[in-house]
Design a protein around this motif. Structure first.
Motif, short mmCIF file in Angstrom:
data_model
loop_
_atom_site.label_atom_id
_atom_site.label_comp_id
_atom_site.label_asym_id
_atom_site.label_seq_id
_atom_site.Cartn_x
_atom_site.Cartn_y
_atom_site.Cartn_z
N TYR A 104 22.16 25.98 -27.32
CA TYR A 104 21.96 26.72 -28.73
C TYR A 104 20.61 26.83 -29.08
O TYR A 104 19.98 25.93 -29.13
CB TYR A 104 23.04 25.94 -29.66
CG TYR A 104 24.46 25.95 -29.30
CD1 TYR A 104 25.25 27.10 -29.61
CD2 TYR A 104 24.92 24.91 -28.94
CE1 TYR A 104 26.53 27.02 -29.42
CE2 TYR A 104 26.36 24.74 -28.45
CZ TYR A 104 27.18 25.94 -28.76
OH TYR A 104 28.26 25.95 -28.44
N LEU A 105 20.10 28.09 -29.44
CA LEU A 105 18.63 28.28 -29.33
C LEU A 105 18.44 28.31 -30.89
O LEU A 105 19.39 29.19 -31.76
CB LEU A 105 18.10 29.67 -28.69
CG LEU A 105 18.81 29.49 -27.36
CD1 LEU A 105 18.46 31.03 -26.79
CD2 LEU A 105 18.04 28.65 -26.50
N SER A 106 16.99 27.93 -31.21
CA SER A 106 16.77 28.13 -32.55
C SER A 106 15.62 29.23 -32.59
O SER A 106 15.07 29.63 -31.60
CB SER A 106 16.44 27.09 -33.14
OG SER A 106 14.98 26.46 -32.69
N HIS A 107 15.32 29.56 -33.82
CA HIS A 107 14.42 30.70 -33.83
C HIS A 107 12.70 30.34 -33.55
O HIS A 107 12.11 30.99 -33.17
CB HIS A 107 14.38 31.36 -35.28
CG HIS A 107 15.59 32.08 -35.28
ND1 HIS A 107 15.72 33.21 -34.92
CD2 HIS A 107 16.63 31.91 -36.37
CE1 HIS A 107 16.76 33.93 -35.36
NE2 HIS A 107 17.36 33.00 -35.96
N ASP A 108 12.85 28.90 -33.56
CA ASP A 108 11.35 28.41 -33.22
C ASP A 108 11.27 27.83 -31.75
O ASP A 108 10.36 27.37 -31.40
CB ASP A 108 11.03 27.21 -34.33
CG ASP A 108 11.89 25.89 -34.11
OD1 ASP A 108 12.76 26.21 -33.47
OD2 ASP A 108 11.30 24.88 -34.69
N GLY A 109 12.38 28.00 -31.11
CA GLY A 109 12.30 27.85 -29.43
C GLY A 109 12.74 26.51 -29.35
O GLY A 109 13.06 26.24 -28.15
N ALA A 110 13.33 25.81 -30.25
CA ALA A 110 13.82 24.40 -29.92
C ALA A 110 15.25 25.01 -29.51
O ALA A 110 15.79 25.89 -29.57
CB ALA A 110 14.19 23.52 -31.04
#
Length: 151
Positions: A104-110
């Motif tokens: 699962y991706l976050s908007h900051d690249g994590a």
């Protein structure tokens, strides 16, 4: 039913709604007064990748650097996983067994790695890329602006 019973029922219902509203406001106020968690919360709502596998692990004891690949191509960068956020033994097992994971991706690249079959997850910090490491290395290097001709 008498008029008194109807009035009391209406007042009880209105009082219950008012009580629930007051409790809700108190909970919100208490939540606003507490300090946010270190690093803040991260939401993994930017997308989902299926079939992600850990291809390489570099072990530093209480932290891991991992490279990830999807069915189509490797993901850019190296991801950082720490023992304070997940079980590193689980991450090593995922690597050893070539477990297909869901990311699962976050908007900051994590990325949050999750095992859809057996459960468990591992949050990964935003990737360390070659450009990012080169930039950090350049900033850390001492800058000598004096030339030998000036002396």
């Amino acid at each position: 039913m008498s008029t008194t019973a109807i009035v009391l029922t209406a007042l009880t219902a209105a009082g219950l709604v008012l009580l629930l509203w007051v409790i809700g406001r108190a909970v919100i106020a208490a939540g606003n007064r507490t300090a946010p968690a270190q690093g803040g919360s991260r939401h993994y709502l930017a997308g989902r990748l299926d079939g992600v596998q850990i291809t390489t692990i570099i072990d530093y004891g209480d932290e891991l650097l991992v490279s990830l690949t999807t069915r189509d191509a490797p993901l850019a960068g190296v991801f950082h996983v720490t023992a304070s956020t997940c079980s590193l033994t689980r991450v090593r097992r995922w690597h050893d067994e070539s477990t297909p994971l869901r990311a699962y991706l976050s908007h900051d690249g994590a990325i949050m790695l999750a095992d859809p079959a057996l459960g468990g997850n591992a949050p990964c910090e935003p990737p360390i890329t070659e450009t990012g490491t080169r930039h950090i290395r350049d900033e850390a290097a001492p800058h000598d602006h004096s030339s030998t001709e000036d002396k």
